[in-house]
Design a protein around this motif. Structure first.
Motif, mmCIF file in Angstrom:
data_model
loop_
_atom_site.group_PDB
_atom_site.id
_atom_site.type_symbol
_atom_site.label_atom_id
_atom_site.label_comp_id
_atom_site.label_asym_id
_atom_site.label_seq_id
_atom_site.Cartn_x
_atom_site.Cartn_y
_atom_site.Cartn_z
ATOM 1 N N VAL A 90 3.623 -2.081 -3.443
ATOM 2 C CA VAL A 90 2.781 -1.391 -4.433
ATOM 3 C C VAL A 90 3.578 -1.096 -5.697
ATOM 4 O O VAL A 90 3.117 -1.351 -6.814
ATOM 5 C CB VAL A 90 2.225 -0.084 -3.831
ATOM 6 C CG1 VAL A 90 1.431 0.685 -4.888
ATOM 7 C CG2 VAL A 90 1.344 -0.380 -2.627
ATOM 8 N N GLU A 139 4.395 -4.388 -7.737
ATOM 9 C CA GLU A 139 3.254 -4.927 -8.484
ATOM 10 C C GLU A 139 2.853 -3.997 -9.629
ATOM 11 O O GLU A 139 2.531 -4.458 -10.731
ATOM 12 C CB GLU A 139 2.068 -5.133 -7.548
ATOM 13 C CG GLU A 139 0.791 -5.620 -8.225
ATOM 14 C CD GLU A 139 0.956 -6.947 -8.944
ATOM 15 O OE1 GLU A 139 0.093 -7.289 -9.776
ATOM 16 O OE2 GLU A 139 1.953 -7.653 -8.677
ATOM 17 N N ALA A 140 2.881 -2.678 -9.380
ATOM 18 C CA ALA A 140 2.535 -1.728 -10.446
ATOM 19 C C ALA A 140 3.533 -1.822 -11.593
ATOM 20 O O ALA A 140 3.152 -1.802 -12.775
ATOM 21 C CB ALA A 140 2.503 -0.305 -9.883
ATOM 22 N N GLN A 157 5.053 0.289 0.601
ATOM 23 C CA GLN A 157 4.990 0.968 -0.687
ATOM 24 C C GLN A 157 5.850 0.258 -1.727
ATOM 25 O O GLN A 157 5.577 0.337 -2.927
ATOM 26 C CB GLN A 157 5.424 2.422 -0.543
ATOM 27 C CG GLN A 157 4.433 3.286 0.219
ATOM 28 C CD GLN A 157 3.080 3.326 -0.452
ATOM 29 O OE1 GLN A 157 2.203 2.527 -0.138
ATOM 30 N NE2 GLN A 157 2.885 4.229 -1.385
ATOM 31 N N LEU A 177 -13.335 6.325 -8.387
ATOM 32 C CA LEU A 177 -13.462 4.999 -7.791
ATOM 33 C C LEU A 177 -14.901 4.719 -7.381
ATOM 34 O O LEU A 177 -15.449 3.643 -7.647
ATOM 35 C CB LEU A 177 -12.532 4.880 -6.582
ATOM 36 C CG LEU A 177 -12.530 3.535 -5.853
ATOM 37 C CD1 LEU A 177 -12.034 2.443 -6.781
ATOM 38 C CD2 LEU A 177 -11.651 3.612 -4.604
ATOM 39 N N ALA A 188 -0.830 -6.067 -2.768
ATOM 40 C CA ALA A 188 -0.718 -4.687 -3.220
ATOM 41 C C ALA A 188 -1.807 -3.787 -2.630
ATOM 42 O O ALA A 188 -1.526 -2.669 -2.184
ATOM 43 C CB ALA A 188 -0.740 -4.621 -4.738
ATOM 44 N N LEU A 189 -3.063 -4.250 -2.647
ATOM 45 C CA LEU A 189 -4.156 -3.407 -2.146
ATOM 46 C C LEU A 189 -4.028 -3.121 -0.652
ATOM 47 O O LEU A 189 -4.071 -1.950 -0.249
ATOM 48 C CB LEU A 189 -5.506 -4.041 -2.463
ATOM 49 C CG LEU A 189 -6.733 -3.238 -2.005
ATOM 50 C CD1 LEU A 189 -6.709 -1.839 -2.604
ATOM 51 C CD2 LEU A 189 -8.025 -3.954 -2.380
ATOM 52 N N PRO A 190 -3.862 -4.138 0.215
ATOM 53 C CA PRO A 190 -3.674 -3.817 1.631
ATOM 54 C C PRO A 190 -2.420 -2.980 1.878
ATOM 55 O O PRO A 190 -2.400 -2.124 2.781
ATOM 56 C CB PRO A 190 -3.572 -5.189 2.312
ATOM 57 C CG PRO A 190 -3.343 -6.169 1.222
ATOM 58 C CD PRO A 190 -3.953 -5.599 -0.002
ATOM 59 N N LEU A 223 -1.193 -0.744 -0.191
ATOM 60 C CA LEU A 223 -1.544 0.615 -0.603
ATOM 61 C C LEU A 223 -2.324 1.331 0.495
ATOM 62 O O LEU A 223 -2.051 2.495 0.822
ATOM 63 C CB LEU A 223 -2.371 0.560 -1.882
ATOM 64 C CG LEU A 223 -2.877 1.902 -2.430
ATOM 65 C CD1 LEU A 223 -1.706 2.783 -2.837
ATOM 66 C CD2 LEU A 223 -3.807 1.681 -3.616
ATOM 67 N N LEU A 224 -3.292 0.639 1.096
ATOM 68 C CA LEU A 224 -4.095 1.235 2.156
ATOM 69 C C LEU A 224 -3.249 1.513 3.396
ATOM 70 O O LEU A 224 -3.407 2.547 4.058
ATOM 71 C CB LEU A 224 -5.259 0.304 2.513
ATOM 72 C CG LEU A 224 -6.294 0.082 1.396
ATOM 73 C CD1 LEU A 224 -7.350 -0.926 1.837
ATOM 74 C CD2 LEU A 224 -6.947 1.399 0.997
ATOM 75 N N SER A 269 -9.667 11.150 -7.837
ATOM 76 C CA SER A 269 -9.437 9.702 -7.884
ATOM 77 C C SER A 269 -10.491 8.952 -7.083
ATOM 78 O O SER A 269 -11.010 7.915 -7.518
ATOM 79 C CB SER A 269 -8.045 9.381 -7.345
ATOM 80 O OG SER A 269 -7.047 9.962 -8.155
#
Length: 253
Positions: free
Chosen positions: A107, A110-111, A104, A171, A72-74, A76-77, A167
């Protein structure tokens, strides 16, 4: 036609320098080619948008069932990078649009899994809410209840940039100083920020509809349907995530 010196808004609204007439294809700084082409149609936009939504949905489903949440993180980036690149340098790239939808989808999958585990049914509510907001924005644009101009585009882009800055500030504050700015903790401030983000995404739909209409009127190549579809998909993803988070906050109250 309203004009603006802001390149991001100009790309969305006036399309200055972004549209090549049918019959020519622009690629970066390369000279136009004389390859046979045809003008963009509404069917082109609808088909390409449905294709991206199909890839997005399939990617989200596979993420949940194959437990690919660690990506999910990679993802998202990667999606953020593609979004910034195509926002600054518009181009009709089917590959980048499809890649954006695929990452996406990870993302979103997972969200949805995360929030639905905490509050069962919230994912379905977010899907329905996203559809309703999209339909409402389309109806408002089609009936000219709301007219889109450079001023509205500046407001929407400015609000989006402000929310992104908030945001990022939260962070950094959390990671570096261990501070909580209260933007995503489910409190009153978090709900207000979520409502602002949903409002901004809704206005972005109107801007995207206007951009699509100007592509249709300009006689641009049908390849630009991928760019229009990308813009709509990006706004749908943003709206869905904000609705998902806001609905989860309201469940906590």
């Amino acid at each position: 036609m309203p004009t603006t010196s802001n390149p991001a808004i100009r790309n969305l609204l006036t399309l200055d320098g972004a549209v090549a007439p049918a019959g020519t294809v622009r690629s970066g700084g390369a000279a136009p080619s004389a390859a046979p082409d045809r003008p963009i149609t509404l069917d082109d936009i609808v088909v390409k948008t449905l294709a991206l939504l199909g890839v997005l949905t399939l990617s989200a489903i596979l993420t949940v069932f194959l437990e690919l949440g660690f990506l999910a993180l990679p993802a998202l980036l990667a999606g953020l990078g593609i979004g910034i690149y195509l926002g600054v340098r518009p181009r009709p790239s089917a590959g980048l649009a499809l890649l954006f939808a695929a990452v996406q989808g990870i993302v979103l999958g997972e969200a949805t899994r995360f929030f639905d585990a905490l509050h069962p049914g919230v994912g379905t509510q977010a899907v329905l809410g996203t559809g309703c907001v999209f339909a409402g924005a389309l109806a408002a644009y089609a009936t000219r209840v709301v007219r889109v101009g450079a001023k509205m585009a500046r407001w929407a882009v400015g609000l989006a940039i402000g929310l992104l800055a908030l945001s990022l500030a939260e962070l950094v504050a959390s990671a570096v100083f261990g501070a909580d700015l209260g933007l995503r903790d489910g409190g009153v401030v978090a709900v207000l920020v979520g409502l602002l983000a949903i409002a901004a995404a809704s206005f972005f739909f109107l801007v995207e509809f206007e951009a699509a209409n100007r592509f249709l009127q300009s006689g641009a190549s049908h390849r630009w349907a991928w760019y229009v579809a990308f813009g709509l998909a990006m706004t749908l993803v943003w709206l869905y995530l904000e609705l998902l988070r806001l609905l989860a906050y309201l469940r906590w109250w």
